[in-house]
Design an enzyme around this catalytic site. Sequence first.
Site, PDB file in Angstrom:
ATOM      1  N   GLN A 106       0.722  -1.261  -0.197  1.00  0.00           N
ATOM      2  CA  GLN A 106      -0.435  -0.436  -0.394  1.00  0.00           C
ATOM      3  C   GLN A 106       0.733   1.348  -0.068  1.00  0.00           C
ATOM      4  O   GLN A 106       0.291   2.656  -0.138  1.00  0.00           O
ATOM      5  CB  GLN A 106      -0.949   0.181   1.125  1.00  0.00           C
ATOM      6  CG  GLN A 106      -1.725  -1.048   1.066  1.00  0.00           C
ATOM      7  CD  GLN A 106      -2.836  -0.895   2.473  1.00  0.00           C
ATOM      8  OE1 GLN A 106      -2.617  -1.626   3.161  1.00  0.00           O
ATOM      9  NE2 GLN A 106      -4.029  -0.383   2.905  1.00  0.00           N
ATOM     10  N   HIS A 129      -2.316  -4.887 -12.307  1.00  0.00           N
ATOM     11  CA  HIS A 129      -1.882  -4.631 -13.621  1.00  0.00           C
ATOM     12  C   HIS A 129      -2.825  -5.673 -14.516  1.00  0.00           C
ATOM     13  O   HIS A 129      -3.318  -4.951 -16.398  1.00  0.00           O
ATOM     14  CB  HIS A 129      -0.232  -4.969 -14.061  1.00  0.00           C
ATOM     15  CG  HIS A 129       0.279  -3.953 -13.231  1.00  0.00           C
ATOM     16  ND1 HIS A 129       1.399  -4.520 -12.294  1.00  0.00           N
ATOM     17  CD2 HIS A 129       0.250  -3.070 -12.941  1.00  0.00           C
ATOM     18  CE1 HIS A 129       2.300  -3.866 -11.948  1.00  0.00           C
ATOM     19  NE2 HIS A 129       1.988  -2.780 -11.723  1.00  0.00           N
ATOM     20  N   ASP A 134       2.512   0.671  -8.033  1.00  0.00           N
ATOM     21  CA  ASP A 134       3.206   1.225  -8.721  1.00  0.00           C
ATOM     22  C   ASP A 134       4.767   1.518  -7.933  1.00  0.00           C
ATOM     23  O   ASP A 134       5.192   1.606  -7.518  1.00  0.00           O
ATOM     24  CB  ASP A 134       3.666   1.356 -10.143  1.00  0.00           C
ATOM     25  CG  ASP A 134       2.583   0.452 -10.717  1.00  0.00           C
ATOM     26  OD1 ASP A 134       2.388  -1.071 -10.373  1.00  0.00           O
ATOM     27  OD2 ASP A 134       2.722   0.580 -12.303  1.00  0.00           O
ATOM     28  N   ARG A 155       4.421  -0.208  12.518  1.00  0.00           N
ATOM     29  CA  ARG A 155       4.002  -1.840  12.143  1.00  0.00           C
ATOM     30  C   ARG A 155       3.853  -1.736  10.634  1.00  0.00           C
ATOM     31  O   ARG A 155       2.743  -0.263  10.459  1.00  0.00           O
ATOM     32  CB  ARG A 155       1.886  -1.652  12.733  1.00  0.00           C
ATOM     33  CG  ARG A 155       2.144  -3.325  11.941  1.00  0.00           C
ATOM     34  CD  ARG A 155       0.206  -3.964  12.549  1.00  0.00           C
ATOM     35  NE  ARG A 155       0.543  -4.718  11.868  1.00  0.00           N
ATOM     36  CZ  ARG A 155      -1.013  -4.762  10.864  1.00  0.00           C
ATOM     37  NH1 ARG A 155      -1.536  -3.895  11.207  1.00  0.00           N
ATOM     38  NH2 ARG A 155      -1.152  -6.769  10.431  1.00  0.00           N
ATOM     39  N   HIS A 206       1.664  -9.196   4.837  1.00  0.00           N
ATOM     40  CA  HIS A 206      -0.268  -8.248   4.252  1.00  0.00           C
ATOM     41  C   HIS A 206      -0.247  -8.673   2.633  1.00  0.00           C
ATOM     42  O   HIS A 206       0.036  -7.499   2.190  1.00  0.00           O
ATOM     43  CB  HIS A 206       0.316  -6.798   5.220  1.00  0.00           C
ATOM     44  CG  HIS A 206      -0.954  -6.691   5.466  1.00  0.00           C
ATOM     45  ND1 HIS A 206      -1.122  -5.689   6.548  1.00  0.00           N
ATOM     46  CD2 HIS A 206      -1.717  -5.834   4.985  1.00  0.00           C
ATOM     47  CE1 HIS A 206      -2.058  -4.949   6.974  1.00  0.00           C
ATOM     48  NE2 HIS A 206      -2.582  -4.671   5.269  1.00  0.00           N
ATOM     49  N   ASN A 236      -1.220 -10.955   8.584  1.00  0.00           N
ATOM     50  CA  ASN A 236      -2.223  -9.986   7.880  1.00  0.00           C
ATOM     51  C   ASN A 236      -4.084 -10.382   8.225  1.00  0.00           C
ATOM     52  O   ASN A 236      -3.777 -10.590   6.559  1.00  0.00           O
ATOM     53  CB  ASN A 236      -1.765  -8.398   7.985  1.00  0.00           C
ATOM     54  CG  ASN A 236      -3.308  -7.366   8.370  1.00  0.00           C
ATOM     55  OD1 ASN A 236      -3.515  -6.898   8.963  1.00  0.00           O
ATOM     56  ND2 ASN A 236      -3.972  -7.288   7.001  1.00  0.00           N
ATOM     57  N   GLU A 237      -4.623 -10.317   8.670  1.00  0.00           N
ATOM     58  CA  GLU A 237      -5.603 -10.699   8.306  1.00  0.00           C
ATOM     59  C   GLU A 237      -6.165 -11.845   7.269  1.00  0.00           C
ATOM     60  O   GLU A 237      -6.629 -11.573   5.946  1.00  0.00           O
ATOM     61  CB  GLU A 237      -6.589  -9.473   7.638  1.00  0.00           C
ATOM     62  CG  GLU A 237      -6.685  -8.304   8.525  1.00  0.00           C
ATOM     63  CD  GLU A 237      -7.655  -7.491   8.287  1.00  0.00           C
ATOM     64  OE1 GLU A 237      -7.705  -7.631   7.071  1.00  0.00           O
ATOM     65  OE2 GLU A 237      -7.934  -6.001   8.475  1.00  0.00           O
ATOM     66  N   ASN A 284      -7.064  -6.740  14.234  1.00  0.00           N
ATOM     67  CA  ASN A 284      -7.624  -5.594  13.157  1.00  0.00           C
ATOM     68  C   ASN A 284      -9.465  -5.402  13.711  1.00  0.00           C
ATOM     69  O   ASN A 284     -10.380  -5.787  13.689  1.00  0.00           O
ATOM     70  CB  ASN A 284      -7.374  -5.686  12.075  1.00  0.00           C
ATOM     71  CG  ASN A 284      -6.360  -5.462  11.826  1.00  0.00           C
ATOM     72  OD1 ASN A 284      -5.201  -5.097  12.583  1.00  0.00           O
ATOM     73  ND2 ASN A 284      -6.090  -5.710  10.849  1.00  0.00           N
ATOM     74  N   TYR A 287     -12.795  -2.266  12.733  1.00  0.00           N
ATOM     75  CA  TYR A 287     -12.922  -0.574  12.709  1.00  0.00           C
ATOM     76  C   TYR A 287     -14.844  -0.615  12.765  1.00  0.00           C
ATOM     77  O   TYR A 287     -15.025   0.309  12.881  1.00  0.00           O
ATOM     78  CB  TYR A 287     -13.018  -0.613  10.637  1.00  0.00           C
ATOM     79  CG  TYR A 287     -11.416  -1.022  10.796  1.00  0.00           C
ATOM     80  CD1 TYR A 287     -11.023  -1.458  10.590  1.00  0.00           C
ATOM     81  CD2 TYR A 287     -10.820   0.030  10.129  1.00  0.00           C
ATOM     82  CE1 TYR A 287      -8.588  -2.068   9.734  1.00  0.00           C
ATOM     83  CE2 TYR A 287      -9.640   0.694  10.026  1.00  0.00           C
ATOM     84  CZ  TYR A 287      -9.008  -0.463   9.281  1.00  0.00           C
ATOM     85  OH  TYR A 287      -7.631  -0.681   9.200  1.00  0.00           O
ATOM     86  N   GLU A 327      -4.841  -2.657  13.937  1.00  0.00           N
ATOM     87  CA  GLU A 327      -5.531  -1.916  13.544  1.00  0.00           C
ATOM     88  C   GLU A 327      -7.070  -1.251  14.061  1.00  0.00           C
ATOM     89  O   GLU A 327      -7.311  -1.388  14.322  1.00  0.00           O
ATOM     90  CB  GLU A 327      -5.717  -2.532  11.689  1.00  0.00           C
ATOM     91  CG  GLU A 327      -4.389  -2.145  10.911  1.00  0.00           C
ATOM     92  CD  GLU A 327      -5.149  -2.736   9.184  1.00  0.00           C
ATOM     93  OE1 GLU A 327      -5.707  -2.786   9.327  1.00  0.00           O
ATOM     94  OE2 GLU A 327      -4.117  -3.799   8.792  1.00  0.00           O
TER      95      GLU A 327
HETATM   96  C1  NOJ Z   1      -7.568  -3.761   6.762  1.00  0.00           C
HETATM   97  C2  NOJ Z   1      -5.988  -4.214   5.924  1.00  0.00           C
HETATM   98  O1  NOJ Z   1      -5.352  -5.097   6.994  1.00  0.00           O
HETATM   99  C3  NOJ Z   1      -5.910  -3.072   5.542  1.00  0.00           C
HETATM  100  O2  NOJ Z   1      -4.768  -2.882   5.065  1.00  0.00           O
HETATM  101  C4  NOJ Z   1      -6.980  -1.640   4.310  1.00  0.00           C
HETATM  102  O3  NOJ Z   1      -6.272  -0.521   3.529  1.00  0.00           O
HETATM  103  C5  NOJ Z   1      -7.066  -1.499   6.434  1.00  0.00           C
HETATM  104  N1  NOJ Z   1      -8.356  -2.281   6.930  1.00  0.00           N
HETATM  105  C6  NOJ Z   1      -8.639  -0.285   5.963  1.00  0.00           C
HETATM  106  O4  NOJ Z   1      -9.015  -0.824   5.065  1.00  0.00           O
END
Ligand code: NOJ
Length: 481
Positions: free
Chosen positions: A28, A48, A61, A86, A131, A175-176, A318, A320, A385
Amino acid sequence: MSVVKGVADSFFAFPKDFLFGASTASYQIEGAWNVNGKGESIWDRFTHTHPSWIKDSENADVAADSYHLYKDDIQALTDMKVDFYRFSIAWSRILPKGDTSLINKDGINYYNNLINELLKHKIQPMVTMYHWDLPQPLQELGGWPNPLLVDYFEDFARLLYKNFGDRVKWWVTLNEGAEVAAGYSSPRHYAPGVEAPGVGDYLAAHTLLRAHARAYWLYDSHFRRCQGGNVGITLNSAWVEPLADTEEDHTASERALQFMLGWLAHPIFTEEGDYPLVMKERVAHNSKAEGYSHSRLPTFTADWITALRGSADYFALNHYSTLLATPGDAGGVPSKDHDAGVVMSQDPSWPASASSWLKVVPWGMRKLLNWIAKEYGNPKLIITENGFSDQGQLDDVGRINYHKSYLSEVLKAIYIDKCNIIGYTAWSLLDNFEWTRGYTEKFGLYHVDFSKPSRPRTAKSSSKVYAEIIRTRKIPQGDEQ
Ligand code: NOJ
């Protein structure tokens, strides 16, 4: 307790040793996708090959170009005085072919420089090994549904412990995993975009869990004694609230949590181990009705159940947002959603963000933390997160309110509910490439100008509030809006 409730946020300071951090991920932010020996990852290939699957047809990129600008990132972290950063390692920057037949020195150097610069500024590195950016050559072998990846991941983990473990004391293996698995379920949402719902996702998670356990026990047997760090796995979950206060909706919300979080957490954090019983029963039942000769949910051997149990030094979460649950038909046949049999929704009155899935529901944080404490014996937990998306404005009041309100629920979970929470990580340090949403949804405490080749970073208002929280260990009072 009722006296404390309403004033908890003004009343309590975070414990002295509570850790505050900020988070990013290699694909990212790094850019430099094919620079200095880096190999292709599944996200390079996905963006791509299918630009139309990304909202703004963009890719990473260049992204925030952190490969070249990592010192600017560290300046931002230093300005906020975070305790830790992190970030994740791009597997294909270190092992361009995915395996150890080719080790890219430049990749090792890059992460060494990053780690050393962090430590120079008294910021602890917390390193996520994976990740989402699998080396494409490993996808050619089938990717995560192929159990061989357990061995490849263990080799990768060994290389990381050997090269960086003298300085890295916080490791996150994966991750996730639930989202990684979704890359083998539906084509358009996550790389590699393999369409095998209800089969590929279960197989992928089965490999991911075993890969995690291997990496954990490798550390335990060969590195822990001299390196003395912590190894965990980041799991993600929404809180799931019953739609109505009925027995059916309570059962549905519990089932949804087991299919979402229990899927990967139960094998590691419960005493009995293995997948949650409700998953085993429902997937076996549906598979039979669909004509399969065996359950689509793979079975662990007794040895693997033992290896997975207790394979984490802390719970990394994580979180949200929140969902509402009622029983019903969801998803196609077969699919994990159909197996769960829960219809999910969100309350339209909940405040929105720039992401359709992310509604602001701070109380869901406290409920989820309590659910985890109860379900898994109150493990030591770090929120790896938590964050809010908008259009990228500098005066980001929505983000300030989000972090303040979620953190105040964390305080209640610590002091009133006695949950064992030891750290919090804001997602994200920087605006970055938000997967299939491209650059249309921004999560950064720092703004990045993606229209300029030099990708300048600018502090948003939220970074100043976060710095104040870290400095005072308290949540400043008053509404920003
Ligand atoms: C979870 C992910 O680990 C992360 O890569 C993502 O950008 C965020 N949530 C927000 O969606």
